[in-house]
Design an enzyme around this catalytic site. Structure first.
Site, PDB file in Angstrom:
ATOM      1  N   ASP A  78      42.055  38.662  43.063  1.00  0.00           N
ATOM      2  CA  ASP A  78      41.487  39.588  42.073  1.00  0.00           C
ATOM      3  C   ASP A  78      40.809  40.775  42.751  1.00  0.00           C
ATOM      4  O   ASP A  78      39.752  40.642  43.361  1.00  0.00           O
ATOM      5  CB  ASP A  78      40.461  38.834  41.218  1.00  0.00           C
ATOM      6  CG  ASP A  78      41.113  37.782  40.343  1.00  0.00           C
ATOM      7  OD1 ASP A  78      41.915  38.160  39.469  1.00  0.00           O
ATOM      8  OD2 ASP A  78      40.836  36.590  40.552  1.00  0.00           O
ATOM      9  N   GLY A  86      36.806  40.618  34.927  1.00  0.00           N
ATOM     10  CA  GLY A  86      35.583  41.035  35.616  1.00  0.00           C
ATOM     11  C   GLY A  86      34.954  39.954  36.460  1.00  0.00           C
ATOM     12  O   GLY A  86      34.409  40.234  37.514  1.00  0.00           O
ATOM     13  N   GLY A 111      39.453  31.006  32.562  1.00  0.00           N
ATOM     14  CA  GLY A 111      38.901  29.830  31.873  1.00  0.00           C
ATOM     15  C   GLY A 111      39.798  28.610  31.854  1.00  0.00           C
ATOM     16  O   GLY A 111      39.534  27.665  31.101  1.00  0.00           O
ATOM     17  N   SER A 129      42.568  31.397  42.115  1.00  0.00           N
ATOM     18  CA  SER A 129      41.831  32.643  42.327  1.00  0.00           C
ATOM     19  C   SER A 129      40.612  32.294  43.171  1.00  0.00           C
ATOM     20  O   SER A 129      39.911  31.330  42.878  1.00  0.00           O
ATOM     21  CB  SER A 129      41.383  33.230  40.981  1.00  0.00           C
ATOM     22  OG  SER A 129      40.254  34.068  41.169  1.00  0.00           O
ATOM     23  N   MET A 158      42.499  45.080  39.237  1.00  0.00           N
ATOM     24  CA  MET A 158      41.606  45.526  38.156  1.00  0.00           C
ATOM     25  C   MET A 158      40.853  46.760  38.634  1.00  0.00           C
ATOM     26  O   MET A 158      39.656  46.728  38.908  1.00  0.00           O
ATOM     27  CB  MET A 158      40.641  44.386  37.786  1.00  0.00           C
ATOM     28  CG  MET A 158      41.333  43.258  37.024  1.00  0.00           C
ATOM     29  SD  MET A 158      40.326  41.767  36.969  1.00  0.00           S
ATOM     30  CE  MET A 158      40.822  41.020  38.509  1.00  0.00           C
ATOM     31  N   HIS A 177      46.316  33.941  43.631  1.00  0.00           N
ATOM     32  CA  HIS A 177      46.087  35.044  42.695  1.00  0.00           C
ATOM     33  C   HIS A 177      44.808  35.728  43.164  1.00  0.00           C
ATOM     34  O   HIS A 177      43.726  35.151  43.073  1.00  0.00           O
ATOM     35  CB  HIS A 177      45.925  34.454  41.284  1.00  0.00           C
ATOM     36  CG  HIS A 177      45.487  35.431  40.248  1.00  0.00           C
ATOM     37  ND1 HIS A 177      46.371  36.029  39.366  1.00  0.00           N
ATOM     38  CD2 HIS A 177      44.265  35.906  39.916  1.00  0.00           C
ATOM     39  CE1 HIS A 177      45.708  36.824  38.554  1.00  0.00           C
ATOM     40  NE2 HIS A 177      44.425  36.775  38.862  1.00  0.00           N
ATOM     41  N   GLY A 190      34.610  32.061  36.075  1.00  0.00           N
ATOM     42  CA  GLY A 190      33.666  31.132  35.464  1.00  0.00           C
ATOM     43  C   GLY A 190      33.371  31.370  33.999  1.00  0.00           C
ATOM     44  O   GLY A 190      32.408  30.822  33.468  1.00  0.00           O
ATOM     45  N   MET A 245      38.853  44.202  42.382  1.00  0.00           N
ATOM     46  CA  MET A 245      38.019  44.883  41.377  1.00  0.00           C
ATOM     47  C   MET A 245      37.295  46.067  42.007  1.00  0.00           C
ATOM     48  O   MET A 245      36.780  45.951  43.117  1.00  0.00           O
ATOM     49  CB  MET A 245      36.976  43.914  40.817  1.00  0.00           C
ATOM     50  CG  MET A 245      37.562  42.657  40.228  1.00  0.00           C
ATOM     51  SD  MET A 245      36.244  41.618  39.579  1.00  0.00           S
ATOM     52  CE  MET A 245      37.201  40.171  39.110  1.00  0.00           C
ATOM     53  N   GLY A 282      40.448  29.575  38.822  1.00  0.00           N
ATOM     54  CA  GLY A 282      39.448  29.999  39.791  1.00  0.00           C
ATOM     55  C   GLY A 282      38.376  28.939  39.949  1.00  0.00           C
ATOM     56  O   GLY A 282      38.433  28.084  40.847  1.00  0.00           O
ATOM     57  N   MET A 320      45.405  37.830  29.596  1.00  0.00           N
ATOM     58  CA  MET A 320      44.014  37.525  29.951  1.00  0.00           C
ATOM     59  C   MET A 320      43.380  36.693  28.838  1.00  0.00           C
ATOM     60  O   MET A 320      43.411  37.066  27.663  1.00  0.00           O
ATOM     61  CB  MET A 320      43.212  38.825  30.135  1.00  0.00           C
ATOM     62  CG  MET A 320      43.644  39.702  31.298  1.00  0.00           C
ATOM     63  SD  MET A 320      43.629  38.880  32.900  1.00  0.00           S
ATOM     64  CE  MET A 320      41.890  38.419  33.051  1.00  0.00           C
TER      65      MET A 320
HETATM   66  C1  DX5 Z   1      38.811  37.497  35.931  1.00  0.00           C
HETATM   67  C2  DX5 Z   1      39.858  37.179  36.942  1.00  0.00           C
HETATM   68  C3  DX5 Z   1      40.293  35.753  36.966  1.00  0.00           C
HETATM   69  C4  DX5 Z   1      39.199  34.799  37.312  1.00  0.00           C
HETATM   70  C5  DX5 Z   1      39.647  33.407  37.056  1.00  0.00           C
HETATM   71  O1  DX5 Z   1      38.663  38.876  35.863  1.00  0.00           O
HETATM   72  O2  DX5 Z   1      41.010  37.952  36.669  1.00  0.00           O
HETATM   73  O3  DX5 Z   1      41.400  35.600  37.834  1.00  0.00           O
HETATM   74  O4  DX5 Z   1      38.789  34.889  38.625  1.00  0.00           O
HETATM   75  O5  DX5 Z   1      38.538  32.590  37.253  1.00  0.00           O
HETATM   76  P1  DX5 Z   1      38.256  31.382  36.270  1.00  0.00           P
HETATM   77  O6  DX5 Z   1      39.426  30.463  36.371  1.00  0.00           O
HETATM   78  O7  DX5 Z   1      36.998  30.805  36.786  1.00  0.00           O
HETATM   79  O8  DX5 Z   1      38.114  31.950  34.881  1.00  0.00           O
HETATM   80 ZN    ZN Z   2      42.783  37.459  37.764  1.00  0.00          ZN
END
Ligand code: DX5
Ligand code: ZN
Length: 232
Positions: free
Chosen positions: A44, A151, A186, A17, A77, A42, A154, A46, A206, A146
């Site tokens: 994201d 959102g 995470g 991500s 999202m 992937h 990190g 938003m 990510g 999830m």
């Molecule tokens: C959160 C996203 C994730 C996120 C993953 O809303 O859907 O894809 O960017 O990032 P890390 O791996 O840092 O949690």
């Molecule tokens: Zn995601």
């Protein structure tokens, strides 16, 4: 016997991500992950409504498509995801993942995605019971569990939700369907083997890949090493 030895070995795919990537060097950052062996991106999306943050839209999907050649999945999202299926497909996303909790009719949305020639994924946020995804296993191509509240990148993994992965994996064992199980949120080198042992096919990573301490190639190598060590 520990969990890792009871689960069949599967090669876990890693989906970067880009939320914490350097957007000033986006093409270069994406190519670095591809060169490091990433299996797919992937991305994201938003809208500041379904989740409080804004991220990016179809232009960034198209830019990653132009810069790289591994598949792209869009994690949508937004409040009314169905309004964006067509433009995301046109921008180059092969899989469209929307949230069970968003507005709209889930089965109709899955049909709309299939009509565009894309794979359909359903994501469930941490507070949504796994049954909502389980009852869709005959209709979807992918379920995204999830492990953080959607959102931002990190955040710390909420590992208790790996139970949902175990439940879906067990349900799929008695089914002839192939449905990809992915976890998002995470995932790091210290917990990726735990995700694999729970039965995932695919992990999103990510900040484990885009962070100030290492290159995407180094980070991907560390994730692969952790997976291999967990499989022993
Ligand atoms: C959160 C996203 C994730 C996120 C993953 O809303 O859907 O894809 O960017 O990032 P890390 O791996 O840092 O949690
Ligand atoms: Zn995601």
């Amino acid at each position: 016997m520990n969990e890792a030895t009871t689960q069949p070995q599967r090669r876990v795919r890693i989906a970067p991500s880009i939320l914490t990537a350097d957007f000033g060097r986006l093409a270069e950052q994406a190519r670095a992950a591809e060169a490091g062996g990433a299996d797919l991106f992937h991305l994201d999306i938003m809208d500041g409504q379904f989740v409080p943050q804004l991220s990016f839209g179809t232009e960034v999907v198209a830019a990653i498509r132009a810069a790289t050649s591994i598949p792209i999945e869009a994690h949508i999202m937004v409040q009314r995801p169905q309004e964006h299926f067509e433009s995301l497909a046109r921008a180059g996303a092969r899989t469209l993942v929307f949230h069970e909790e968003a507005d709209g009719h889930v089965l109709r949305s899955i049909e709309a995605i299939h009509a565009l020639g894309c794979a359909a994924g359903i994501a469930i946020s941490p507070d949504t019971p796994v049954e909502r995804a389980e009852e869709l296993l005959d209709a979807v191509d992918e379920v995204v569990i999830m492990l953080v509240y959607p959102g931002r990148g990190g955040q710390e993994m909420l590992a208790q939700h790996l139970d949902k992965v175990r439940r879906l994996r067990a349900a799929l064992q008695s089914s002839s369907r192939t449905v990809t199980i992915e976890v998002d949120g995470g995932v790091k080198a210290h917990n990726i083997a735990q995700c694999a042992a729970a039965g995932v096919d695919q992990v999103v990573a990510g900040s484990a890949i885009y962070n100030p301490n290492e290159t995407p190639q180094q980070a991907l190598a560390a994730l692969r090493t952790a997976l291999a060590a967990g499989a022993r």
